[in-house]
Motif scaffolding. Structure first.
Motif, mmCIF file in Angstrom:
data_model
loop_
_atom_site.group_PDB
_atom_site.id
_atom_site.type_symbol
_atom_site.label_atom_id
_atom_site.label_comp_id
_atom_site.label_asym_id
_atom_site.label_seq_id
_atom_site.Cartn_x
_atom_site.Cartn_y
_atom_site.Cartn_z
ATOM 1 N N VAL A 56 -3.397 18.805 -169.323
ATOM 2 C CA VAL A 56 -3.672 19.145 -170.727
ATOM 3 C C VAL A 56 -4.562 20.388 -170.784
ATOM 4 C CG1 VAL A 56 -4.845 18.425 -172.840
ATOM 5 C CG2 VAL A 56 -3.368 16.819 -171.645
ATOM 6 N N ALA A 57 -5.667 20.357 -170.040
ATOM 7 C CA ALA A 57 -6.589 21.497 -170.031
ATOM 8 C C ALA A 57 -5.926 22.741 -169.444
ATOM 9 C CB ALA A 57 -7.840 21.140 -169.245
ATOM 10 N N PHE A 58 -5.216 22.578 -168.343
ATOM 11 C CA PHE A 58 -4.567 23.700 -167.664
ATOM 12 C C PHE A 58 -3.536 24.365 -168.574
ATOM 13 C CE2 PHE A 58 -1.209 25.277 -164.734
ATOM 14 C CZ PHE A 58 -1.954 26.163 -163.983
ATOM 15 N N SER A 59 -2.689 23.568 -169.217
ATOM 16 C CA SER A 59 -1.604 24.113 -170.037
ATOM 17 C C SER A 59 -2.129 24.812 -171.283
ATOM 18 C CB SER A 59 -0.640 22.988 -170.438
ATOM 19 O OG SER A 59 -0.078 22.365 -169.308
ATOM 20 N N LEU A 60 -3.088 24.190 -171.958
ATOM 21 C CA LEU A 60 -3.620 24.807 -173.173
ATOM 22 C C LEU A 60 -4.359 26.102 -172.859
ATOM 23 C CD1 LEU A 60 -4.872 21.723 -175.226
ATOM 24 C CD2 LEU A 60 -2.806 23.090 -175.581
ATOM 25 N N SER A 61 -5.056 26.139 -171.719
ATOM 26 C CA SER A 61 -5.759 27.370 -171.329
ATOM 27 C C SER A 61 -4.769 28.502 -171.092
ATOM 28 C CB SER A 61 -6.596 27.127 -170.070
ATOM 29 O OG SER A 61 -7.586 26.159 -170.295
ATOM 30 N N VAL A 133 1.922 35.245 -160.842
ATOM 31 C CA VAL A 133 2.545 36.230 -161.733
ATOM 32 C C VAL A 133 1.735 36.360 -163.022
ATOM 33 C CG1 VAL A 133 4.586 36.731 -163.131
ATOM 34 C CG2 VAL A 133 4.850 35.916 -160.778
ATOM 35 N N LEU A 134 1.327 35.230 -163.588
ATOM 36 C CA LEU A 134 0.512 35.273 -164.807
ATOM 37 C C LEU A 134 -0.810 35.990 -164.561
ATOM 38 C CD1 LEU A 134 1.094 31.645 -166.160
ATOM 39 C CD2 LEU A 134 2.076 33.778 -167.022
ATOM 40 N N ALA A 135 -1.410 35.754 -163.399
ATOM 41 C CA ALA A 135 -2.668 36.428 -163.079
ATOM 42 C C ALA A 135 -2.470 37.939 -163.018
ATOM 43 C CB ALA A 135 -3.216 35.906 -161.747
ATOM 44 N N VAL A 136 -1.365 38.384 -162.408
ATOM 45 C CA VAL A 136 -1.070 39.822 -162.326
ATOM 46 C C VAL A 136 -0.897 40.396 -163.726
ATOM 47 C CG1 VAL A 136 0.614 41.520 -161.554
ATOM 48 C CG2 VAL A 136 -0.077 39.674 -160.015
ATOM 49 N N LEU A 137 -0.178 39.685 -164.589
ATOM 50 C CA LEU A 137 0.026 40.163 -165.963
ATOM 51 C C LEU A 137 -1.300 40.268 -166.704
ATOM 52 C CD1 LEU A 137 3.192 38.100 -167.021
ATOM 53 C CD2 LEU A 137 3.090 40.488 -166.292
ATOM 54 N N LEU A 138 -2.166 39.286 -166.517
ATOM 55 C CA LEU A 138 -3.458 39.305 -167.193
ATOM 56 C C LEU A 138 -4.354 40.422 -166.661
ATOM 57 C CD1 LEU A 138 -4.048 35.453 -167.330
ATOM 58 C CD2 LEU A 138 -3.654 36.950 -169.286
ATOM 59 N N PHE A 139 -4.206 40.780 -165.394
ATOM 60 C CA PHE A 139 -4.982 41.887 -164.826
ATOM 61 C C PHE A 139 -4.490 43.230 -165.348
ATOM 62 C CE2 PHE A 139 -7.292 39.272 -161.911
ATOM 63 C CZ PHE A 139 -8.346 40.051 -161.481
ATOM 64 N N ARG A 140 -3.228 43.314 -165.733
ATOM 65 C CA ARG A 140 -2.663 44.589 -166.153
ATOM 66 C C ARG A 140 -2.910 44.890 -167.622
ATOM 67 N NH1 ARG A 140 3.413 45.485 -164.409
ATOM 68 N NH2 ARG A 140 2.857 47.487 -165.362
ATOM 69 N N THR A 156 -8.395 33.184 -163.406
ATOM 70 C CA THR A 156 -7.067 32.943 -162.821
ATOM 71 C C THR A 156 -7.106 33.076 -161.299
ATOM 72 O OG1 THR A 156 -6.394 35.269 -163.113
ATOM 73 C CG2 THR A 156 -5.892 33.739 -164.911
ATOM 74 N N VAL A 157 -7.907 34.012 -160.798
ATOM 75 C CA VAL A 157 -8.025 34.168 -159.337
ATOM 76 C C VAL A 157 -8.645 32.925 -158.721
ATOM 77 C CG1 VAL A 157 -9.133 35.495 -157.508
ATOM 78 C CG2 VAL A 157 -8.149 36.682 -159.479
ATOM 79 N N LEU A 158 -9.718 32.421 -159.323
ATOM 80 C CA LEU A 158 -10.377 31.226 -158.803
ATOM 81 C C LEU A 158 -9.471 30.003 -158.928
ATOM 82 C CD1 LEU A 158 -13.958 31.856 -160.206
ATOM 83 C CD2 LEU A 158 -13.291 31.825 -157.795
ATOM 84 N N THR A 159 -8.683 29.947 -159.986
ATOM 85 C CA THR A 159 -7.737 28.845 -160.143
ATOM 86 C C THR A 159 -6.674 28.884 -159.059
ATOM 87 O OG1 THR A 159 -8.099 28.686 -162.530
ATOM 88 C CG2 THR A 159 -6.004 27.845 -161.684
ATOM 89 N N LEU A 160 -6.196 30.071 -158.731
ATOM 90 C CA LEU A 160 -5.233 30.195 -157.635
ATOM 91 C C LEU A 160 -5.847 29.728 -156.320
ATOM 92 C CD1 LEU A 160 -3.626 33.636 -158.515
ATOM 93 C CD2 LEU A 160 -2.407 31.456 -158.377
ATOM 94 N N ALA A 161 -7.109 30.081 -156.090
ATOM 95 C CA ALA A 161 -7.786 29.642 -154.869
ATOM 96 C C ALA A 161 -7.928 28.125 -154.840
ATOM 97 C CB ALA A 161 -9.158 30.301 -154.755
ATOM 98 N N GLY A 162 -8.323 27.544 -155.979
ATOM 99 C CA GLY A 162 -8.468 26.101 -156.044
ATOM 100 C C GLY A 162 -7.146 25.381 -155.858
ATOM 101 N N HIS A 219 -10.292 24.278 -162.488
ATOM 102 C CA HIS A 219 -10.880 24.279 -163.824
ATOM 103 C C HIS A 219 -11.787 25.475 -164.087
ATOM 104 C CE1 HIS A 219 -8.964 20.659 -165.130
ATOM 105 N NE2 HIS A 219 -9.215 20.128 -163.943
ATOM 106 N N ALA A 220 -11.771 26.451 -163.177
ATOM 107 C CA ALA A 220 -12.368 27.748 -163.516
ATOM 108 C C ALA A 220 -11.634 28.357 -164.701
ATOM 109 C CB ALA A 220 -12.279 28.688 -162.318
ATOM 110 N N LEU A 221 -10.374 27.985 -164.877
ATOM 111 C CA LEU A 221 -9.551 28.521 -165.965
ATOM 112 C C LEU A 221 -10.155 28.215 -167.330
ATOM 113 C CD1 LEU A 221 -6.797 30.040 -165.811
ATOM 114 C CD2 LEU A 221 -5.712 27.898 -166.475
ATOM 115 N N GLN A 222 -10.906 27.124 -167.421
ATOM 116 C CA GLN A 222 -11.575 26.796 -168.682
ATOM 117 C C GLN A 222 -13.028 27.266 -168.697
ATOM 118 O OE1 GLN A 222 -10.050 23.780 -166.949
ATOM 119 N NE2 GLN A 222 -8.214 24.766 -167.751
ATOM 120 N N LEU A 223 -13.722 27.126 -167.574
ATOM 121 C CA LEU A 223 -15.169 27.310 -167.584
ATOM 122 C C LEU A 223 -15.597 28.772 -167.682
ATOM 123 C CD1 LEU A 223 -16.245 24.583 -165.011
ATOM 124 C CD2 LEU A 223 -16.335 24.512 -167.504
ATOM 125 N N LEU A 224 -14.930 29.684 -166.968
ATOM 126 C CA LEU A 224 -15.362 31.090 -167.041
ATOM 127 C C LEU A 224 -15.121 31.699 -168.427
ATOM 128 C CD1 LEU A 224 -14.643 32.874 -163.643
ATOM 129 C CD2 LEU A 224 -16.824 32.251 -164.683
#
Length: 341
Positions: A56-61, A133-140, A156-162, A219-224
């Motif tokens: 729920v948190a991941f998708s809404l973020s 891919v989403l992280a790359v788009l957000l960086f651009r 998004t980078v920290l979420t990928l790492a997690g 959950h860095a996707l929500q906290l940062l």
């Protein structure tokens, strides 16, 4: 902008999937009450409940972040839709195994169970790639003021790492052999899965647990982004934060501290050490992270710009160079491409 228009700008498949996960969370919570089966030392419906709440948190973020893209929206829509498809497959397997009273992860008891776990493994790889891919788009794309933009990007980078830490759990543990053992892989390091665990989370209290850094990273996707929003909210009351450069530096400090904590938790788990029983090395490293974060935060807030003597006041002046609000209006009423509406 009206609430209706903001909701219309969210990625629809991700939003619908989040709603489905809310329903599944309620069903799983009911299952915890009426179903007394225990699987791998945990209540049978605990895994579907935890995964559904997390999704729920991941998708809404992600849905919110994609609504901020000023361009490349079609590519973002397709990447988000792949995330939904793979996540849905994973949840079908997890829930189906709960109905059967079987463990979903690392299960090699029968060819069918092994095939289901292999399917989940494939979907996780695809989900991770789509998130990349989403992280790359957000960086651009410039998304908002600089602090919010970098909070979203780094989250998004920290979420990928997690998420990537989850792949460590699939490796055979001592005594396990592919094609022979009934389970291959484990959450716990240095102790068997299903042993004593912490309340609610079930994280091991006798060994290291890779679910901890996995959870924190995802959950860095929500906290940062929340940190960026809090800093922006405090700006009218706290003069140093009125400078967007100070808020940006504070976000960078928060992201660095988060990355350090993620690395520390991973190191602790891989050494087979329970979260609640840290040794001297872990406590020493944690102290360094804490002191370093505190000193850096003080330096940012007490620097020349932090004292408000230079720089522009973004809470009073016109638009920043990346937009006129922390959450800009979507470029279109929907994140879906025309042919997919």
């Amino acid at each position: 902008m009206s609430v209706h228009r903001r909701l219309a700008g969210l990625h629809r498949p991700l939003t619908v999937f989040a709603g489905a996960m809310v329903v599944l969370a309620l069903v799983s919570a009911t299952g915890l009450v009426v179903d007394d089966r225990v699987v791998a030392g945990a209540p049978n419906w605990s895994k579907p409940l935890k995964f559904s709440v997390s999704f729920v948190a991941f998708s809404l973020s992600l849905a919110w972040m994609l609504s901020l893209l000023p361009r490349l929206r079609r590519a973002g829509w397709w990447a988000g839709t792949v995330v939904v498809a793979t996540s849905a497959i994973e949840m079908v397997v997890i829930t189906g195994q709960a109905v059967r009273g079987k463990r979903s992860h690392f299960n090699q008891e029968t060819p069918f169970d092994a095939a289901l776990f292999d399917l989940m493994g494939a979907t996780i790889v695809i989900l991770w790639t789509a998130t990349l891919v989403l992280a790359v788009l957000l960086f651009r794309a410039p998304l908002a003021d600089r602090a919010s933009t970098w909070a979203i990007r780094l989250s998004t980078v920290l979420t990928l790492a997690g998420t990537g830490i989850g792949f460590l759990m699939t490796q055979p543990q001592p005594g396990q052999e592919r094609g022979v053992s009934r389970t291959v892989g484990a959450h716990t390091v240095g102790a068997p899965d299903g042993g004593p665990g912490m309340p609610l989370t079930g994280w091991s209290t006798t060994g290291g647990d890779l679910r901890i850094p996995h959870f924190v990273g995802m959950h860095a996707l929500q906290l940062l982004p929340l940190v960026a929003l809090v800093l922006l909210g405090l700006a009218p009351r706290f003069a140093p934060l009125r400078d967007d450069r100070v808020r940006l530096r504070m976000v960078l400090v928060a992201a660095s501290a988060y990355a350090a904590v993620l690395a520390l938790l991973t190191w602790q788990a891989l050494r087979g050490q329970p979260l609640i029983h840290p040794d001297g090395a872990t406590l020493g490293a944690a102290s360094l992270v804490l002191v370093g974060t505190a000193v850096t935060t003080w330096a940012v807030l007490r620097g020349p710009r932090g004292r408000g003597r230079t720089g522009h006041d973004t809470s009073r002046s016109g638009p920043s160079r990346h937009g006129d609000s922390p959450v800009p209006a979507p470029a279109h009423p929907s994140t879906e491409p025309e042919h997919a509406a």
